[in-house]
Scaffold this motif. Structure first.
Motif, PDB file in Angstrom:
ATOM      1  N   ARG A 156     -54.202 -41.698 -44.559  1.00  9.99           N
ATOM      2  CA  ARG A 156     -54.812 -40.928 -43.469  1.00  9.99           C
ATOM      3  C   ARG A 156     -56.268 -41.342 -43.272  1.00  9.99           C
ATOM      4  NH1 ARG A 156     -54.316 -35.128 -44.860  1.00  9.99           N
ATOM      5  NH2 ARG A 156     -52.132 -35.459 -44.321  1.00  9.99           N
ATOM      6  N   GLU A 157     -56.619 -41.568 -42.025  1.00 13.35           N
ATOM      7  CA  GLU A 157     -57.989 -41.941 -41.705  1.00 13.35           C
ATOM      8  C   GLU A 157     -58.874 -40.707 -41.660  1.00 13.35           C
ATOM      9  OE1 GLU A 157     -58.403 -42.573 -37.164  1.00 13.35           O
ATOM     10  OE2 GLU A 157     -56.341 -43.128 -37.627  1.00 13.35           O
ATOM     11  N   ASN A 158     -60.186 -40.911 -41.641  1.00 12.20           N
ATOM     12  CA  ASN A 158     -61.097 -39.792 -41.429  1.00 12.20           C
ATOM     13  C   ASN A 158     -60.826 -39.202 -40.052  1.00 12.20           C
ATOM     14  OD1 ASN A 158     -62.402 -40.037 -43.882  1.00 12.20           O
ATOM     15  ND2 ASN A 158     -63.887 -41.506 -43.080  1.00 12.20           N
ATOM     16  N   ILE A 159     -60.802 -37.887 -39.985  1.00  9.29           N
ATOM     17  CA  ILE A 159     -60.413 -37.226 -38.747  1.00  9.29           C
ATOM     18  C   ILE A 159     -61.640 -36.899 -37.899  1.00  9.29           C
ATOM     19  CG2 ILE A 159     -59.363 -35.164 -37.752  1.00  9.29           C
ATOM     20  CD1 ILE A 159     -57.587 -35.062 -40.277  1.00  9.29           C
ATOM     21  N   ASP A 160     -61.627 -37.367 -36.684  1.00  8.59           N
ATOM     22  CA  ASP A 160     -62.591 -36.938 -35.679  1.00  8.59           C
ATOM     23  C   ASP A 160     -61.898 -35.842 -34.887  1.00  8.59           C
ATOM     24  OD1 ASP A 160     -64.260 -36.510 -33.564  1.00  8.59           O
ATOM     25  OD2 ASP A 160     -64.195 -38.561 -32.788  1.00  8.59           O
ATOM     26  N   TRP A 161     -62.360 -34.613 -35.059  1.00  8.96           N
ATOM     27  CA  TRP A 161     -61.660 -33.483 -34.449  1.00  8.96           C
ATOM     28  C   TRP A 161     -61.704 -33.509 -32.929  1.00  8.96           C
ATOM     29  CZ3 TRP A 161     -58.279 -30.608 -36.964  1.00  8.96           C
ATOM     30  CH2 TRP A 161     -58.284 -30.704 -38.357  1.00  8.96           C
ATOM     31  N   HIS A 162     -62.567 -34.347 -32.350  1.00  8.71           N
ATOM     32  CA  HIS A 162     -62.572 -34.498 -30.887  1.00  8.71           C
ATOM     33  C   HIS A 162     -61.256 -35.119 -30.410  1.00  8.71           C
ATOM     34  CE1 HIS A 162     -66.947 -34.215 -31.699  1.00  8.71           C
ATOM     35  NE2 HIS A 162     -66.898 -33.485 -30.616  1.00  8.71           N
ATOM     36  N   ALA A 163     -60.573 -35.833 -31.309  1.00  5.00           N
ATOM     37  CA  ALA A 163     -59.293 -36.450 -30.949  1.00  5.00           C
ATOM     38  C   ALA A 163     -58.238 -35.395 -30.642  1.00  5.00           C
ATOM     39  CB  ALA A 163     -58.807 -37.353 -32.076  1.00  5.00           C
ATOM     40  N   PHE A 164     -58.478 -34.151 -31.063  1.00  6.39           N
ATOM     41  CA  PHE A 164     -57.532 -33.065 -30.811  1.00  6.39           C
ATOM     42  C   PHE A 164     -57.960 -32.190 -29.633  1.00  6.39           C
ATOM     43  CE2 PHE A 164     -56.599 -33.031 -35.654  1.00  6.39           C
ATOM     44  CZ  PHE A 164     -55.869 -34.188 -35.529  1.00  6.39           C
ATOM     45  N   SER A 165     -58.860 -32.682 -28.819  1.00  2.00           N
ATOM     46  CA  SER A 165     -59.342 -31.891 -27.690  1.00  2.00           C
ATOM     47  C   SER A 165     -58.299 -31.840 -26.575  1.00  2.00           C
ATOM     48  CB  SER A 165     -60.647 -32.493 -27.144  1.00  2.00           C
ATOM     49  OG  SER A 165     -60.359 -33.718 -26.471  1.00  2.00           O
ATOM     50  N   TYR A 166     -58.547 -30.967 -25.643  1.00  2.00           N
ATOM     51  CA  TYR A 166     -57.644 -30.811 -24.494  1.00  2.00           C
ATOM     52  C   TYR A 166     -57.465 -32.139 -23.766  1.00  2.00           C
ATOM     53  CZ  TYR A 166     -55.918 -28.966 -20.015  1.00  2.00           C
ATOM     54  OH  TYR A 166     -55.184 -28.720 -18.886  1.00  2.00           O
ATOM     55  N   LYS A 167     -58.568 -32.785 -23.463  1.00  2.00           N
ATOM     56  CA  LYS A 167     -58.515 -34.025 -22.683  1.00  2.00           C
ATOM     57  C   LYS A 167     -57.917 -35.180 -23.486  1.00  2.00           C
ATOM     58  CE  LYS A 167     -61.729 -35.014 -19.692  1.00  2.00           C
ATOM     59  NZ  LYS A 167     -63.003 -35.411 -19.056  1.00  2.00           N
ATOM     60  N   GLU A 168     -58.276 -35.270 -24.763  1.00  2.00           N
ATOM     61  CA  GLU A 168     -57.840 -36.404 -25.578  1.00  2.00           C
ATOM     62  C   GLU A 168     -56.424 -36.251 -26.116  1.00  2.00           C
ATOM     63  OE1 GLU A 168     -59.618 -39.204 -25.925  1.00  2.00           O
ATOM     64  OE2 GLU A 168     -61.084 -38.292 -24.587  1.00  2.00           O
ATOM     65  N   ALA A 169     -55.955 -35.024 -26.300  1.00  5.39           N
ATOM     66  CA  ALA A 169     -54.638 -34.810 -26.915  1.00  5.39           C
ATOM     67  C   ALA A 169     -53.642 -34.171 -25.954  1.00  5.39           C
ATOM     68  CB  ALA A 169     -54.785 -33.950 -28.174  1.00  5.39           C
ATOM     69  N   PHE A 170     -54.000 -32.998 -25.422  1.00  4.24           N
ATOM     70  CA  PHE A 170     -53.025 -32.268 -24.603  1.00  4.24           C
ATOM     71  C   PHE A 170     -52.700 -32.978 -23.296  1.00  4.24           C
ATOM     72  CE2 PHE A 170     -51.834 -29.276 -21.293  1.00  4.24           C
ATOM     73  CZ  PHE A 170     -50.717 -28.677 -21.873  1.00  4.24           C
ATOM     74  N   VAL A 171     -53.713 -33.438 -22.586  1.00  6.29           N
ATOM     75  CA  VAL A 171     -53.486 -34.025 -21.257  1.00  6.29           C
ATOM     76  C   VAL A 171     -52.533 -35.224 -21.313  1.00  6.29           C
ATOM     77  CG1 VAL A 171     -54.600 -35.200 -19.304  1.00  6.29           C
ATOM     78  CG2 VAL A 171     -55.577 -33.080 -20.207  1.00  6.29           C
ATOM     79  N   PRO A 172     -52.722 -36.197 -22.223  1.00  2.00           N
ATOM     80  CA  PRO A 172     -51.745 -37.297 -22.286  1.00  2.00           C
ATOM     81  C   PRO A 172     -50.343 -36.815 -22.656  1.00  2.00           C
ATOM     82  CG  PRO A 172     -53.733 -37.867 -23.506  1.00  2.00           C
ATOM     83  CD  PRO A 172     -53.853 -36.426 -23.144  1.00  2.00           C
ATOM     84  N   ALA A 173     -50.256 -35.851 -23.577  1.00  6.28           N
ATOM     85  CA  ALA A 173     -48.944 -35.333 -23.979  1.00  6.28           C
ATOM     86  C   ALA A 173     -48.273 -34.596 -22.828  1.00  6.28           C
ATOM     87  CB  ALA A 173     -49.090 -34.417 -25.194  1.00  6.28           C
ATOM     88  N   ALA A 174     -49.042 -33.824 -22.082  1.00  2.00           N
ATOM     89  CA  ALA A 174     -48.487 -33.124 -20.914  1.00  2.00           C
ATOM     90  C   ALA A 174     -48.031 -34.124 -19.860  1.00  2.00           C
ATOM     91  CB  ALA A 174     -49.521 -32.153 -20.336  1.00  2.00           C
ATOM     92  N   SER A 175     -48.737 -35.243 -19.730  1.00  2.54           N
ATOM     93  CA  SER A 175     -48.335 -36.288 -18.785  1.00  2.54           C
ATOM     94  C   SER A 175     -47.008 -36.912 -19.199  1.00  2.54           C
ATOM     95  CB  SER A 175     -49.410 -37.373 -18.695  1.00  2.54           C
ATOM     96  OG  SER A 175     -50.597 -36.846 -18.143  1.00  2.54           O
ATOM     97  N   VAL A 176     -46.800 -37.069 -20.503  1.00  2.00           N
ATOM     98  CA  VAL A 176     -45.514 -37.565 -20.999  1.00  2.00           C
ATOM     99  C   VAL A 176     -44.407 -36.616 -20.588  1.00  2.00           C
ATOM    100  CG1 VAL A 176     -44.136 -37.970 -23.077  1.00  2.00           C
ATOM    101  CG2 VAL A 176     -46.454 -38.894 -22.933  1.00  2.00           C
ATOM    102  N   MET A 177     -44.620 -35.315 -20.802  1.00  2.06           N
ATOM    103  CA  MET A 177     -43.585 -34.331 -20.453  1.00  2.06           C
ATOM    104  C   MET A 177     -43.297 -34.342 -18.960  1.00  2.06           C
ATOM    105  SD  MET A 177     -42.257 -33.168 -23.117  1.00  2.06           S
ATOM    106  CE  MET A 177     -41.096 -32.302 -22.066  1.00  2.06           C
ATOM    107  N   LYS A 178     -44.323 -34.429 -18.140  1.00  8.71           N
ATOM    108  CA  LYS A 178     -44.108 -34.465 -16.680  1.00  8.71           C
ATOM    109  C   LYS A 178     -43.261 -35.668 -16.297  1.00  8.71           C
ATOM    110  CE  LYS A 178     -48.466 -32.193 -15.697  1.00  8.71           C
ATOM    111  NZ  LYS A 178     -49.826 -32.369 -15.200  1.00  8.71           N
TER     112      LYS A 178
END
Length: 197
Positions: A156-178
């Protein structure tokens, strides 16, 4: 000590809109013909519950991102991560099923299917003309998932918690679902927040 969180009015009727059984037809019609019956049954059973869980998460994530004050910030980041894990599971299930059939298999041999293989099959089935950027968004979802998912100890790499933000995490995943839901759209439950803009 327990804290009760009063959900804002904008979340009412948005948290969970469907039941697991509402998703069965869409999943069934996204799977290729020729899968072993037990493999098909398990995929439908697993994915329908993942999709309902994704709806619940989206119902909390979107209002928080747009209006704030709904969730503790650290929990918000974890929900974004969990949303990506669920979307990854949906992609892996559907993509693997199509890879099996493309390779003359029905899944009864419990073949291990590499991520590159099922991603290619997923792309061919759900975004053949690359209109939705599906593969790039799946790559982002995988990257978020891999931040906490450890395939081998110490990797496991060092975690940058910004990677779990709405824009960085949710938006791409929601685009996959769409993108996925645009296939067999008539079989998608009548009301779902997984294809909301």
């Amino acid at each position: 000590m327990f804290y009760l969180i009063k959900l804002p009015e904008e979340t009412e009727g948005f948290i969970n809109l469907s039941t697991a059984s509402d998703w069965q037809t869409w999943i069934r019609n996204c799977l290729p013909a020729g899968l072993h019956d037990e493999v098909r049954r398990r995929l439908i059973s697993n994915l329908k519950h993942v999709l309902v869980a994704l709806e619940m998460k989206a119902g909390l994530i979107v209002p928080h991102a747009k209006h704030g004050r709904l969730l503790f910030e650290s929990y918000f980041h974890m929900l974004n991560f969990e949303f990506c894990v669920g979307v990854f599971s949906v992609c892996e299930g559907l993509g693997s099923a199509h890879w099996l059939r493309e390779n003359g298999k029905d899944g009864s041999d419990a073949d291990k299917i590499g991520i590159k293989d099922w991603r290619s099959s997923l792309q061919r089935k759900f975004d053949a003309e690359a209109k939705f950027g599906l593969d790039a968004n799946v790559g982002t979802v995988k990257s978020v998932r891999d931040k906490l998912h450890q395939d081998c100890l110490g990797a496991r790499e060092n975690i940058d918690w910004h990677a779990f933000s709405y824009k960085e995490a949710f938006v791409p995943a929601a685009s996959v679902m769409k993108c996925l839901l645009s296939t067999n759209v008539g079989d998608v439950p009548g009301v779902t927040n997984l294809n909301a803009d």
